[in-house]
Design a protein around this motif. Structure first.
Motif, PDB file in Angstrom:
ATOM      1  N   VAL A 175       0.844  -1.169   0.000  1.00  0.00           N
ATOM      2  CA  VAL A 175       0.000   0.000   0.000  1.00  0.00           C
ATOM      3  C   VAL A 175       0.882   1.222   0.000  1.00  0.00           C
ATOM      4  CG1 VAL A 175      -2.055   0.922   0.981  1.00  0.00           C
ATOM      5  CG2 VAL A 175      -1.400  -1.391   1.481  1.00  0.00           C
ATOM      6  N   VAL A 207      -3.008  -7.468   4.434  1.00  0.00           N
ATOM      7  CA  VAL A 207      -2.560  -7.049   3.101  1.00  0.00           C
ATOM      8  C   VAL A 207      -1.619  -8.107   2.529  1.00  0.00           C
ATOM      9  CG1 VAL A 207      -1.123  -5.402   1.871  1.00  0.00           C
ATOM     10  CG2 VAL A 207      -2.833  -4.593   3.464  1.00  0.00           C
ATOM     11  N   SER A 256       1.549  -5.746  -7.099  1.00  0.00           N
ATOM     12  CA  SER A 256       0.268  -6.306  -6.698  1.00  0.00           C
ATOM     13  C   SER A 256      -0.247  -7.357  -7.676  1.00  0.00           C
ATOM     14  CB  SER A 256      -0.753  -5.187  -6.503  1.00  0.00           C
ATOM     15  OG  SER A 256      -0.619  -4.224  -7.493  1.00  0.00           O
ATOM     16  N   ASN A 312      -6.667  -3.311  -3.828  1.00  0.00           N
ATOM     17  CA  ASN A 312      -5.642  -2.578  -3.096  1.00  0.00           C
ATOM     18  C   ASN A 312      -5.991  -1.105  -2.994  1.00  0.00           C
ATOM     19  OD1 ASN A 312      -3.982  -4.638  -2.443  1.00  0.00           O
ATOM     20  ND2 ASN A 312      -2.668  -4.431  -4.232  1.00  0.00           N
ATOM     21  N   SER A 353      -3.551 -11.246   1.781  1.00  0.00           N
ATOM     22  CA  SER A 353      -4.391 -11.147   0.589  1.00  0.00           C
ATOM     23  C   SER A 353      -3.563 -11.340  -0.678  1.00  0.00           C
ATOM     24  CB  SER A 353      -5.101  -9.794   0.613  1.00  0.00           C
ATOM     25  OG  SER A 353      -5.197  -9.258  -0.663  1.00  0.00           O
ATOM     26  N   ILE A 410      -3.979  -5.031   9.775  1.00  0.00           N
ATOM     27  CA  ILE A 410      -4.086  -4.624   8.374  1.00  0.00           C
ATOM     28  C   ILE A 410      -2.826  -5.040   7.607  1.00  0.00           C
ATOM     29  CG2 ILE A 410      -4.224  -2.656   6.821  1.00  0.00           C
ATOM     30  CD1 ILE A 410      -6.817  -3.451   8.205  1.00  0.00           C
ATOM     31  N   THR A 411      -1.687  -4.811   8.222  1.00  0.00           N
ATOM     32  CA  THR A 411      -0.445  -5.210   7.567  1.00  0.00           C
ATOM     33  C   THR A 411      -0.460  -6.696   7.240  1.00  0.00           C
ATOM     34  OG1 THR A 411       0.636  -3.572   8.929  1.00  0.00           O
ATOM     35  CG2 THR A 411       2.039  -5.086   7.740  1.00  0.00           C
ATOM     36  N   TYR A 463      -5.208   1.114   5.351  1.00  0.00           N
ATOM     37  CA  TYR A 463      -3.826   1.343   5.745  1.00  0.00           C
ATOM     38  C   TYR A 463      -3.637   2.782   6.210  1.00  0.00           C
ATOM     39  CZ  TYR A 463       0.929  -0.374   5.559  1.00  0.00           C
ATOM     40  OH  TYR A 463       2.164  -0.843   5.887  1.00  0.00           O
ATOM     41  N   TRP A 485      -7.606  -1.772   0.730  1.00  0.00           N
ATOM     42  CA  TRP A 485      -6.438  -1.889   1.597  1.00  0.00           C
ATOM     43  C   TRP A 485      -5.746  -0.557   1.813  1.00  0.00           C
ATOM     44  CZ3 TRP A 485      -7.196  -5.725   4.341  1.00  0.00           C
ATOM     45  CH2 TRP A 485      -7.650  -6.936   3.833  1.00  0.00           C
ATOM     46  N   ARG A 486      -5.644   0.215   0.747  1.00  0.00           N
ATOM     47  CA  ARG A 486      -4.929   1.478   0.911  1.00  0.00           C
ATOM     48  C   ARG A 486      -5.650   2.386   1.891  1.00  0.00           C
ATOM     49  NH1 ARG A 486      -2.821   4.292  -4.381  1.00  0.00           N
ATOM     50  NH2 ARG A 486      -1.607   2.377  -4.391  1.00  0.00           N
TER      51      ARG A 486
END
Lengths: 579, 460
Positions: free
Chosen positions: A12, A501, A108, A560, A504, A497-498, A568, A564-565
């Motif tokens: 991210v 990510v 990604s 992403n 995923s 979250i880390t 993040y 996710w971004r």
């Protein structure tokens, strides 16, 4: 630089860049795909021999050696690439946004979906079939490893404190001296941690690549992956266990003998001015440090090379005049513009060709792909949810108990780097025996690889919850509900979250192999985008392959960007525990 | 060897042969997309001559660090030029060193390696390198610490390494960028006097010293000449020699008079100093200032200062105030400026004088204080007034932060614009003029936020 999440893939990235850069990058990717495929098709008609893979335990060391050599070559290639790429991106303002956009997208995309065309192209380009496959495998591991290394190096260069840069300018360092005394040391810690992640990902891909088949053609290479595969197909339990055991031994040994000494050694590059209390200790590093030869010999050889170089460099203009830090970039020459235009034209043409190739995709095919995409999407998210569901309570319980955490955390870290691909055959046999389909089974396969990242990060997050906050919670008699919603979940959020990510990314990658498999002569498969990629590979249908790869990349990139971004950023701002 | 190449300027430069570095009309500005530009430093002439310690003194935001970087060639002026013994600085082989505020030592190199590195860059052979470095380490009193890493040393010792590294190349000019401000008071004092001793006894192989500082006493203690900079844009307010003999006594009448004089200059930014002669006019293309520059002070600090002042009968000498509080001007000035802006305080002849409204503010309890603060802020601060009006005018009573940041960007650099906004948020929150939702980066009317919370509670 502060690296709170060692196992984070820097998926991210926060960057500003106009939309057309993304478009341009996408066009480049299409063009590259076309180039690769068209060389591959050229070779496709030729016949080829198959390397017999033995499943005797006595060949295991040799096979392990092959795999390790592949790994090492790929790793050093990635490192060299990463450093070059990061350096150019950091110091050339004009190409910087482009290069970072390329990195952002490339890291990604699930690497494994590129395996078939890359193998074909390499085999076509390189005389000698074996060597071609070798190079294809190495190239693929390389592509899996280099992006996060490059990104780490780039961000390190960008975060060097201004006064350090000024010091290097005012004392008239050459670029060479700056590289070795400022830039490399400053980036060392980030590079070491990202190398650990990269190599783990590399093993995952390596084991899969070694067992690659395409239609009737067999691209197997002698190595650990093919050994495990052969043992599975032959039903040889001893060989299978030995193979898996070898993988685990290698991973653990790498952790103990390479990474731990490296981490301990890189401690001296920490950019904090105070000495920290907790250090990673490594007996091997101590050993090296106490050896006289290891202490003095490399330094002596090095200074033999270095001293004349410095003397010569001191005479150059670079070392005699102080260059301003805010120097404006010079005018670009028309030649460069012409070159860029020509390159853009070529990219457009190749991208158009690739899109033309899509013509042969029928509406029925497209429907199949869309269904597959939906199924894989659900499966990946199910795998993520399941791993979060069990790792959060377990990880928090472990993390809040410091003694337990000290034992479990390194184990989880090692488990995360054991390639799940090594266990796939075993799981598949189990599935065949139980009669279950791959529909559910593939979720289990994804879980196998991804849950450890989440667990590892949740433990780290729980450890990081400050004890005074925990004391407050118990002092005011928080209910269990309050404890979780007000303290624990917000506290572990950034770490969670880390982990998610990373997981995923891993799950998407795993989908390529989890949804479609040949086991003991039978083909197991379920609906899914990964399955489509494999099926298209098996039948040599490149238009489907391209379409499926595009879809999977598009989905990952979109996920992403959209999910996710944002999460993040939230983790970085609102849920950041200031220390 | 190459150092000598540039030290023979006798042939090229007219009368002022001795000048080592000469700046002619250097200025710094940032061009804005909308034609007007943000002037950070107004056109300035300056020269550094052998044999003197020159102190550049100014509040934060006066561009003194930028000035240092332009004079050393680390930063290119937007206009004007810097000369090194008569040659433009980017063609000359200059020989200067900088001692940094943050030390800027390489933590992965030992003390010795840190000191050796600049010599290595100049291609000095290993044996000579070691010998010169060791001599310099001895000189700064770090004998026996050669093999230590910087992180094992105290702050003062680290800065000694910084000095050793700077002096080892035998620079013609030693630049210092607030070299003592990261150290505690005693250590800084100690290091200052040792530096002065090296300088007066000529042990130090440099011809001139250029010191950037925001500490008035430090400047008066060390310098042979002091240049005071003003803000908005950064410019020279006054430039005068200091004739006190070394070592100087802080308690001496002449010393305190000088300090007091500098305070007076600094606290009256509105009184124009004599215009610098020979300036080409009409270079400043700055649009008329719409927003006043908010001093970065907290409301709590303002209240504290006013209460202290009231305690002392409503009037006190600025210098004494700073001294008693152990504040440096960078700590005190923003608070004084802020109180002045809000009409709570006036500065007369270097004295801070409380106004009737300031007195009322200092005497009130917290809720009344907030109310007084709100009224004063809305009356005197344009930005806060605008935010409040926008909030009142909109039907949903919220406005994005970006909207005002864009307005500020017209007038301040991006960084300063954000700082202005941060200060405005602090003031606005304190005075309950508005509330700020940091997650969504939006301003909200205090009542609107209450309603939202209430709605949220109903829903759950």
């Amino acid at each position: 630089m502060n690296l709170p999440h060692p196992l984070a893939r820097s998926l991210v990235t926060v960057r500003k860049g106009p939309f057309f850069i993304d478009l341009g990058v996408a066009a480049c990717a299409l063009a590259a795909f076309f180039a690769v495929v068209s060389t591959g098709v050229y070779w496709f008609q030729k016949p080829m021999p198959v390397v017999p893979i033995s499943s005797s335990v006595s060949v295991l060391p040799l096979y392990a050696f092959y795999s390790i050599v592949r790994m090492i070559i790929a790793y050093f290639l990635s490192l060299a690439f990463a450093v070059t790429y990061g350096y150019i991106a950091a110091y050339n303002a004009r190409v910087e946004p482009w290069m970072i956009a390329v990195l952002d997208i490339l890291q990604s995309i699930p690497v494994l979906s590129f395996l078939p065309p890359v193998v074909l192209a390499m085999v076509a380009l390189v005389p000698g079939h074996q060597l071609g496959i070798e190079m294809a495998v190495i190239f693929l591991i390389f592509t899996g490893q280099s992006w996060n290394l490059a990104f780490s190096f780039y961000t390190s260069l960008k975060t060097i404190p201004r006064e350090m840069l000024e010091a290097s300018r005012i004392y008239r360092y050459s670029a060479w001296q700056r590289f070795w005394q400022l830039e490399m040391p400053f980036s060392a810690i980030g590079l070491v941690w990202n190398s650990i992640v990269s190599v783990a990902g590399g093993w995952f891909a390596l084991i899969f690549c070694e067992t690659f088949t395409m239609g009737a053609r067999n691209f197997q290479l002698p190595g650990l992956g093919s050994y495990i595969q052969t043992a599975t197909n032959g039903g040889d339990v001893h060989a299978l266990l030995a193979g898996i055991g070898a993988v685990i031994v290698i991973v653990v040994a790498t952790d103990q003998q390479v990474w731990r000494p490296l981490i301990a050694w890189s401690d001296k590059f920490k950019f904090e001015q105070v000495e920290s209390a907790d250090e990673v200790k490594s007996p091997i590093l101590e050993l090296i440090r106490h050896s006289k030869i290891c202490q003095t010999l490399p330094g002596k050889i090095w200074s033999r090379i270095e001293e004349p170089l410095y003397e010569r460099l001191a005479q150059t203009r670079e070392c005699r005049v102080v260059k301003p830090l805010d120097a404006q970039a010079g005018k670009t020459s028309p030649v460069l513009y012409a070159l860029a235009a020509a390159g853009a034209l070529a990219v457009c043409w190749a991208a158009a060709q690739a899109i033309l190739m899509l013509k042969s995709v029928t509406l029925a095919d497209l429907r199949l792909l869309l269904e597959g995409a939906a199924a894989t999407f659900l499966r990946v998210n199910a795998a993520l949810l399941i791993s979060a569901a069990w790792t959060i309570p377990v990880g928090v319980a472990i993390g809040l108990n410091l003694r337990l955490a000290r034992v479990v955390q390194p184990v989880a870290q090692i488990m995360a780097s054991v390639p799940a691909t090594a266990f796939f055959p075993v799981l598949l046999i189990g599935l065949v025996k139980l009669g279950g389909g791959l529909g559910i089974g593939s979720i289990a396969l994804m879980l196998l690889g991804t849950q450890w990242y989440v667990l590892f990060n949740v433990i780290a997050g729980a450890i990081a919850i400050p004890s005074d906050l925990r004391e407050v919670a118990s002092l005011y008699h928080f209910t269990r509900w309050q404890r979780w919603t007000k303290l624990i979940l917000p506290g572990i959020f950034p770490y969670l979250i880390t982990g998610m990510v990373t997981a995923s990314g891993g799950a998407w990658n795993a989908s390529v192999m989890a949804e479609y498999s040949h086991v003991q002569g039978a083909t197991l498969q379920t609906i899914g985008l990964g399955a489509q990629i494999d099926a298209a590979t098996d039948s040599g249908s490149f238009s489907m392959l391209l379409m499926a790869t595009m879809m999977i990349s598009l989905m990952v990139v979109t996920m992403n960007r959209l999910v996710w971004r944002r999460l993040y950023r939230l983790a970085e701002t609102r849920f950041k525990l200031e220390s | 060897m190459q150092e000598t190449a540039a030290t023979n300027p006798a042939l090229e430069a007219p009368p002022a042969t001795d000048v080592i570095i000469r700046a002619e009309g250097i200025e710094k500005y940032y061009a804005q997309p909308s034609q007007n530009r943000i002037q950070v430093i107004a056109p300035t002439d300056l020269s550094i001559v052998p044999g003197e310690i020159l102190a550049l003194l100014g509040p934060s935001g006066s561009g003194k660090s930028t000035m240092l970087r332009m004079l050393t060639g680390l930063s290119t002026p937007s206009a004007g030029q810097v000369f090194w013994h008569g040659t433009p600085i980017h063609e000359a082989e200059i020989n200067v060193s900088i001692v940094f505020q943050s030390f800027a030592l390489f933590p992965w190199l030992t003390v010795l390696e840190n000191v050796e590195a600049p010599l290595q860059a100049r291609g000095v052979a290993p044996a000579e390198r070691r010998e010169r470095s060791m001599r310099m380490i001895d000189m700064v009193g770090l004998d026996g610490f050669e093999a230590a890493y910087p992180k094992e040393l105290s702050g003062g010792m680290r800065q000694r390494v910084g000095f050793a590294r700077a002096l080892v190349v035998e620079p013609e000019v030693l630049f210092m960028d607030e070299p003592f401000s990261a150290l505690d008071v005693l250590t800084a004092d100690n290091l200052r006097s040792e530096l002065l001793e090296l300088w007066t006894k000529k042990t130090m192989p440099t011809k001139a010293v250029f010191l950037v500082t925001h500490n008035i006493e430090e400047a008066v203690l060390l310098a042979d000449r002091i240049i005071v900079l003003g803000r908005n844009p950064g410019r020279i307010r006054t430039d005068f020699p200091v004739h006190l003999p070394h070592p100087r006594d802080r308690k001496a009448e002449a010393f305190t008079q000088l300090v007091d004089y500098i305070y007076k200059v600094l606290t009256r930014p509105d009184v124009a100093p004599a215009a610098a002669p020979g300036q080409p006019g009409a270079v400043r293309d700055q649009r008329q200032m719409g927003y006043q520059m908010l001093p970065h002070a907290r409301p709590g600090g303002i209240a504290g200062l006013l209460e202290l002042l009231l305690d002392r009968g409503g009037r006190d000498d600025m210098y004494r105030l700073a001294d008693d509080l152990a504040f440096e001007i960078d700590d005190l000035l923003p608070i004084v400026d802020a109180a002045q802006l809000l009409g709570f305080l006036k500065v007369e002849e270097g004295d801070a004088v409380i106004t009737p409204s300031g007195e009322e503010f200092a005497n009130s309890e917290i809720l009344r204080q907030k109310e007084l603060f709100r009224n004063a802020a809305l009356e005197n601060v344009l930005l806060l007034r605008q935010i409040r009006r926008a909030l009142d005018a909109k039907s949903d009573h919220t406005v994005r932060e970006d909207f005002f940041l864009d307005l500020l960007d017209e007038q301040f650099s991006e960084e300063e614009g954000q700082r202005q906004m941060d200060t405005a948020v602090t003031w606005g929150r304190y005075g309950e003029i508005f509330d700020f939702d940091a997650a969504r980066r939006r301003f909200v009317l205090p009542d609107a936020l209450d309603e939202e919370i209430a709605a949220g509670e109903d829903a759950s």
